[in-house]
Motif scaffolding. Structure first.
Motif, short mmCIF file in Angstrom:
data_model
loop_
_atom_site.label_atom_id
_atom_site.label_comp_id
_atom_site.label_asym_id
_atom_site.label_seq_id
_atom_site.Cartn_x
_atom_site.Cartn_y
_atom_site.Cartn_z
N PRO A 26 -24.19 -10.14 -13.61
CA PRO A 26 -23.53 -9.46 -12.43
C PRO A 26 -22.54 -10.51 -11.84
O PRO A 26 -21.92 -10.04 -10.73
N PHE A 27 -22.48 -11.67 -12.22
CA PHE A 27 -21.47 -12.65 -11.63
C PHE A 27 -20.30 -12.33 -11.43
O PHE A 27 -19.51 -12.28 -10.65
N ALA A 28 -19.59 -11.71 -12.62
CA ALA A 28 -17.98 -11.26 -12.71
C ALA A 28 -18.02 -10.22 -11.62
O ALA A 28 -16.97 -10.26 -10.95
N GLY A 29 -18.78 -9.25 -11.31
CA GLY A 29 -18.62 -8.38 -10.51
C GLY A 29 -18.71 -8.80 -8.95
O GLY A 29 -17.96 -8.50 -8.14
N TYR A 30 -19.44 -9.56 -8.79
CA TYR A 30 -19.69 -10.07 -7.52
C TYR A 30 -18.25 -11.02 -7.17
O TYR A 30 -18.13 -11.15 -5.73
N LEU A 31 -17.64 -11.76 -8.09
CA LEU A 31 -16.59 -12.44 -7.84
C LEU A 31 -15.31 -11.93 -7.84
O LEU A 31 -14.08 -12.23 -7.78
N LYS A 32 -15.36 -10.38 -8.08
CA LYS A 32 -13.92 -9.83 -8.31
C LYS A 32 -13.31 -9.69 -6.77
O LYS A 32 -12.03 -9.57 -6.88
N ASP A 33 -13.91 -9.88 -5.69
CA ASP A 33 -13.39 -9.83 -4.46
C ASP A 33 -12.73 -11.28 -3.97
O ASP A 33 -12.37 -11.45 -3.06
N VAL A 34 -13.31 -12.22 -4.64
CA VAL A 34 -13.20 -13.76 -4.09
C VAL A 34 -11.51 -14.15 -4.49
O VAL A 34 -11.17 -13.91 -5.69
N ILE A 35 -11.12 -14.51 -3.55
CA ILE A 35 -9.47 -15.17 -3.69
C ILE A 35 -9.68 -16.44 -4.42
O ILE A 35 -10.36 -17.42 -3.78
N LEU A 36 -8.80 -16.45 -5.42
CA LEU A 36 -8.50 -17.94 -5.94
C LEU A 36 -7.06 -18.57 -5.69
O LEU A 36 -6.20 -17.69 -5.59
N ILE A 37 -7.32 -19.75 -5.17
CA ILE A 37 -6.23 -20.30 -4.59
C ILE A 37 -6.16 -21.62 -5.44
O ILE A 37 -7.03 -22.65 -5.40
N VAL A 38 -4.90 -21.94 -5.99
CA VAL A 38 -4.89 -23.21 -6.71
C VAL A 38 -3.74 -24.11 -5.94
O VAL A 38 -2.44 -23.37 -5.82
N HIS A 81 -10.94 -22.45 -3.90
CA HIS A 81 -9.68 -23.29 -3.81
C HIS A 81 -9.85 -24.53 -5.04
O HIS A 81 -11.10 -25.06 -5.32
N LEU A 82 -8.98 -24.38 -6.19
CA LEU A 82 -8.74 -25.35 -6.82
C LEU A 82 -7.74 -26.39 -6.82
O LEU A 82 -6.59 -26.09 -6.40
#
Length: 130
Positions: A26-38, A81-82
């Protein structure tokens, strides 16, 4: 990526997004709304808030409420954030495969979102290698 050039912000983001797409449910589904910033580095005020003097010490950061808590009105979205330059520095120092390193930082920060144990994060990293 051009031969002889350092991986760009876009290169790191592509590696991180590829890792996100490999995560099992279920991890992928939970992370679908997390914003990735590099970004190249964390902002100076953020480093000061965290008590970090050397910007190369912070490779990633999760910000937002943990997944198990209820969202409140006015909450900012969860973000991972990465930080490219510290990741590249660690890559150079350790010789670890860059895709693996980016995945490692991403999983560690996503783990904060889920409240995962170190063992759970190691298991997730292993699923990305398969």
């Amino acid at each position: 990526m051009k031969f002889g050039s350092a991986p760009s912000l876009d290169d790191i983001e592509l590696m991180a997004r590829a890792a996100l797409h490999k995560l099992p449910e279920p991890f992928a589904g939970y992370l679908k709304d997390v914003i990735l910033i590099v970004e190249d580095f964390a902002a100076e005020d953020l480093l000061a808030d965290l008590g970090i003097d050397d910007p190369f010490e912070l490779t990633g950061l999760y910000s937002g409420r943990p997944a198990e808590t209820e969202a409140m009105t006015g909450d900012l979205p969860a973000m991972i954030h990465l930080f490219r330059r510290p990741i590249l520095e660690e890559w150079i120092e350790t010789g670890v495969d860059l895709n693996h390193l980016v995945s490692h930082v991403l999983i560690h920060e996503a783990g904060h979102h889920f409240g995962l144990s170190d063992e759970d994060m190691e298991w997730l990293e292993e699923t990305l290698k398969a």
